[in-house]
Motif scaffolding. Sequence first.
Motif, PDB file in Angstrom:
ATOM      1  N   LYS A  18      43.755  53.444  14.341  1.00  0.00           N
ATOM      2  CA  LYS A  18      43.716  54.165  15.945  1.00  0.00           C
ATOM      3  C   LYS A  18      41.765  54.646  16.363  1.00  0.00           C
ATOM      4  O   LYS A  18      41.082  54.638  15.448  1.00  0.00           O
ATOM      5  CB  LYS A  18      43.412  55.148  16.754  1.00  0.00           C
ATOM      6  N   ALA A  19      41.360  53.797  17.350  1.00  0.00           N
ATOM      7  CA  ALA A  19      40.088  53.019  17.387  1.00  0.00           C
ATOM      8  C   ALA A  19      40.001  53.497  19.068  1.00  0.00           C
ATOM      9  O   ALA A  19      40.770  53.475  20.117  1.00  0.00           O
ATOM     10  CB  ALA A  19      39.071  51.836  17.159  1.00  0.00           C
ATOM     11  N   LEU A  20      38.514  53.683  19.583  1.00  0.00           N
ATOM     12  CA  LEU A  20      37.980  54.186  20.714  1.00  0.00           C
ATOM     13  C   LEU A  20      37.106  54.001  20.958  1.00  0.00           C
ATOM     14  O   LEU A  20      35.643  53.575  20.553  1.00  0.00           O
ATOM     15  CB  LEU A  20      37.595  55.829  21.255  1.00  0.00           C
ATOM     16  N   MET A  21      36.865  53.259  22.185  1.00  0.00           N
ATOM     17  CA  MET A  21      35.531  51.691  22.708  1.00  0.00           C
ATOM     18  C   MET A  21      35.713  52.140  24.712  1.00  0.00           C
ATOM     19  O   MET A  21      36.573  52.367  25.052  1.00  0.00           O
ATOM     20  CB  MET A  21      36.473  50.552  22.686  1.00  0.00           C
ATOM     21  N   THR A  22      34.041  53.007  24.472  1.00  0.00           N
ATOM     22  CA  THR A  22      33.902  52.882  25.982  1.00  0.00           C
ATOM     23  C   THR A  22      33.240  51.196  25.822  1.00  0.00           C
ATOM     24  O   THR A  22      32.186  51.040  25.208  1.00  0.00           O
ATOM     25  CB  THR A  22      32.751  54.376  25.796  1.00  0.00           C
ATOM     26  N   LEU A  23      33.154  51.007  27.168  1.00  0.00           N
ATOM     27  CA  LEU A  23      32.355  50.114  27.784  1.00  0.00           C
ATOM     28  C   LEU A  23      32.018  49.875  29.056  1.00  0.00           C
ATOM     29  O   LEU A  23      32.368  50.918  30.025  1.00  0.00           O
ATOM     30  CB  LEU A  23      33.681  48.869  28.014  1.00  0.00           C
ATOM     31  N   ARG A  24      30.947  49.395  29.257  1.00  0.00           N
ATOM     32  CA  ARG A  24      30.442  49.061  30.802  1.00  0.00           C
ATOM     33  C   ARG A  24      30.490  48.377  31.547  1.00  0.00           C
ATOM     34  O   ARG A  24      30.617  47.002  30.635  1.00  0.00           O
ATOM     35  CB  ARG A  24      29.405  49.344  31.092  1.00  0.00           C
ATOM     36  N   PHE A  25      30.895  47.822  32.499  1.00  0.00           N
ATOM     37  CA  PHE A  25      31.198  46.795  33.672  1.00  0.00           C
ATOM     38  C   PHE A  25      29.550  46.389  33.401  1.00  0.00           C
ATOM     39  O   PHE A  25      28.793  46.724  34.138  1.00  0.00           O
ATOM     40  CB  PHE A  25      32.323  47.237  34.462  1.00  0.00           C
ATOM     41  N   LEU A  26      29.516  44.539  34.368  1.00  0.00           N
ATOM     42  CA  LEU A  26      28.504  44.343  34.524  1.00  0.00           C
ATOM     43  C   LEU A  26      28.982  43.199  35.239  1.00  0.00           C
ATOM     44  O   LEU A  26      29.668  43.200  35.133  1.00  0.00           O
ATOM     45  CB  LEU A  26      28.397  43.130  32.976  1.00  0.00           C
ATOM     46  N   ASP A  27      27.911  43.419  36.192  1.00  0.00           N
ATOM     47  CA  ASP A  27      28.046  42.621  37.228  1.00  0.00           C
ATOM     48  C   ASP A  27      29.223  42.324  38.727  1.00  0.00           C
ATOM     49  O   ASP A  27      30.037  41.434  38.481  1.00  0.00           O
ATOM     50  CB  ASP A  27      27.655  40.679  37.564  1.00  0.00           C
ATOM     51  N   VAL A  28      29.525  44.119  38.128  1.00  0.00           N
ATOM     52  CA  VAL A  28      30.758  43.809  39.470  1.00  0.00           C
ATOM     53  C   VAL A  28      30.454  43.813  41.018  1.00  0.00           C
ATOM     54  O   VAL A  28      30.021  44.271  41.459  1.00  0.00           O
ATOM     55  CB  VAL A  28      31.210  45.917  40.015  1.00  0.00           C
ATOM     56  N   THR A  29      31.594  42.965  41.415  1.00  0.00           N
ATOM     57  CA  THR A  29      31.630  42.788  42.613  1.00  0.00           C
ATOM     58  C   THR A  29      32.066  43.027  43.838  1.00  0.00           C
ATOM     59  O   THR A  29      33.034  44.314  43.171  1.00  0.00           O
ATOM     60  CB  THR A  29      32.633  41.294  42.597  1.00  0.00           C
ATOM     61  N   SER A  30      31.425  43.546  44.712  1.00  0.00           N
ATOM     62  CA  SER A  30      32.164  44.282  46.034  1.00  0.00           C
ATOM     63  C   SER A  30      33.522  44.184  46.031  1.00  0.00           C
ATOM     64  O   SER A  30      33.654  45.572  46.185  1.00  0.00           O
ATOM     65  CB  SER A  30      31.295  44.189  47.134  1.00  0.00           C
ATOM     66  N   THR A  31      34.572  43.439  46.060  1.00  0.00           N
ATOM     67  CA  THR A  31      35.641  43.980  45.701  1.00  0.00           C
ATOM     68  C   THR A  31      36.167  44.103  44.868  1.00  0.00           C
ATOM     69  O   THR A  31      37.347  44.750  44.992  1.00  0.00           O
ATOM     70  CB  THR A  31      36.144  41.949  46.104  1.00  0.00           C
ATOM     71  N   VAL A  32      35.702  43.881  43.396  1.00  0.00           N
ATOM     72  CA  VAL A  32      36.301  45.121  42.125  1.00  0.00           C
ATOM     73  C   VAL A  32      35.851  46.219  42.727  1.00  0.00           C
ATOM     74  O   VAL A  32      37.156  47.300  42.529  1.00  0.00           O
ATOM     75  CB  VAL A  32      35.510  44.693  41.636  1.00  0.00           C
ATOM     76  N   THR A  33      34.738  46.668  42.901  1.00  0.00           N
ATOM     77  CA  THR A  33      34.414  47.839  43.798  1.00  0.00           C
ATOM     78  C   THR A  33      35.075  48.408  44.864  1.00  0.00           C
ATOM     79  O   THR A  33      35.695  49.517  44.393  1.00  0.00           O
ATOM     80  CB  THR A  33      32.803  48.215  44.199  1.00  0.00           C
ATOM     81  N   GLU A  34      35.687  47.448  45.805  1.00  0.00           N
ATOM     82  CA  GLU A  34      36.597  48.160  46.553  1.00  0.00           C
ATOM     83  C   GLU A  34      37.639  48.855  45.779  1.00  0.00           C
ATOM     84  O   GLU A  34      38.272  50.074  46.437  1.00  0.00           O
ATOM     85  CB  GLU A  34      36.769  46.940  47.501  1.00  0.00           C
ATOM     86  N   ILE A  35      38.734  47.647  45.337  1.00  0.00           N
ATOM     87  CA  ILE A  35      39.956  48.091  45.076  1.00  0.00           C
ATOM     88  C   ILE A  35      39.804  49.199  43.908  1.00  0.00           C
ATOM     89  O   ILE A  35      40.486  49.637  43.396  1.00  0.00           O
ATOM     90  CB  ILE A  35      40.407  46.819  43.727  1.00  0.00           C
ATOM     91  N   LEU A  36      38.914  49.309  42.847  1.00  0.00           N
ATOM     92  CA  LEU A  36      38.970  50.415  42.377  1.00  0.00           C
ATOM     93  C   LEU A  36      38.703  51.467  42.684  1.00  0.00           C
ATOM     94  O   LEU A  36      39.385  52.895  42.353  1.00  0.00           O
ATOM     95  CB  LEU A  36      37.399  50.396  41.103  1.00  0.00           C
ATOM     96  N   GLU A  37      37.571  51.524  44.327  1.00  0.00           N
ATOM     97  CA  GLU A  37      37.775  53.261  44.664  1.00  0.00           C
ATOM     98  C   GLU A  37      39.223  53.056  45.719  1.00  0.00           C
ATOM     99  O   GLU A  37      39.125  54.787  45.873  1.00  0.00           O
ATOM    100  CB  GLU A  37      36.459  52.811  45.905  1.00  0.00           C
ATOM    101  N   ASN A  38      39.540  52.400  45.808  1.00  0.00           N
ATOM    102  CA  ASN A  38      41.338  52.397  46.409  1.00  0.00           C
ATOM    103  C   ASN A  38      42.022  53.026  45.324  1.00  0.00           C
ATOM    104  O   ASN A  38      42.932  53.887  45.699  1.00  0.00           O
ATOM    105  CB  ASN A  38      41.663  51.376  47.640  1.00  0.00           C
ATOM    106  N   ALA A  39      41.999  52.127  44.338  1.00  0.00           N
ATOM    107  CA  ALA A  39      42.490  53.159  42.902  1.00  0.00           C
ATOM    108  C   ALA A  39      42.683  54.204  43.099  1.00  0.00           C
ATOM    109  O   ALA A  39      43.893  55.522  42.780  1.00  0.00           O
ATOM    110  CB  ALA A  39      42.656  51.980  42.230  1.00  0.00           C
ATOM    111  N   PHE A  40      41.320  55.108  42.540  1.00  0.00           N
ATOM    112  CA  PHE A  40      40.815  55.942  42.210  1.00  0.00           C
ATOM    113  C   PHE A  40      41.534  57.075  43.677  1.00  0.00           C
ATOM    114  O   PHE A  40      41.569  57.773  43.481  1.00  0.00           O
ATOM    115  CB  PHE A  40      39.305  55.929  42.200  1.00  0.00           C
ATOM    116  N   LYS A  41      41.487  56.716  44.440  1.00  0.00           N
ATOM    117  CA  LYS A  41      41.660  57.499  45.692  1.00  0.00           C
ATOM    118  C   LYS A  41      43.157  57.807  45.502  1.00  0.00           C
ATOM    119  O   LYS A  41      43.905  58.502  46.007  1.00  0.00           O
ATOM    120  CB  LYS A  41      41.237  57.028  47.519  1.00  0.00           C
ATOM    121  N   ALA A  42      43.748  56.595  45.998  1.00  0.00           N
ATOM    122  CA  ALA A  42      45.359  56.544  45.164  1.00  0.00           C
ATOM    123  C   ALA A  42      45.841  57.509  44.188  1.00  0.00           C
ATOM    124  O   ALA A  42      46.961  57.915  44.244  1.00  0.00           O
ATOM    125  CB  ALA A  42      45.641  55.515  45.494  1.00  0.00           C
TER     126      ALA A  42
END
Length: 184
Positions: free
Chosen positions: A157-181
């Motif tokens: 079993k492994a754990l990995m932390t990943l950083r998102f690169l070049d996140v578009t405004s569309t992805v940011t908006e979808i993530l924000e909506n998912a977090f709120k929901a």
Amino acid sequence: GCVCNALESTELNKDTPHITMVSGFDLNQDNHMLQQIDNQENTNTLTIPFTAFQLREMISRLCNQNKHRACPRYAIPQTTAIIIYNDHVLPVDVINISQNGMRCSFQYPQQPVDLMRVSSITLKFPDKLNSLTIADIKSCPVSLNIEAWNANSSPGKALMTLRFLDVTSTVTEILENAFKASQS
């Protein structure tokens, strides 16, 4: 003067926490040192000898990583992802996620894969979020930890932390909506 006062007087170190270690052998000397630090009730003081646990607790209290995070993290149960490395697909369980990246767990692949390079992620949120999917998020690894080993001494079993690169405004908006929901 005291080393701590000299460190705190510089712009670079003015907010740097410090731990004072006193011997407990000579209380007068310890009190004199604490007075020089200019804080008789210094709560960042350890008396020697101290345990590794006491030191770790002090460091954790003074250097709380949550204070340094740019974005809040969200734990959304049953969120999964697929990490794609050229022709290799790695299914993972998402532990937590933020606007900047994610932490995930997975069974370490038996075939060698260079996990420490840029990848593409497809996120899959659970049914309660309408099975929302976000594809092709570029990411790079920040850390990789092996949490368990197999009987044959290979990584399990492994754990990995990943950083998102070049996140578009569309992805940011979808993530924000998912977090709120996920919070409702």
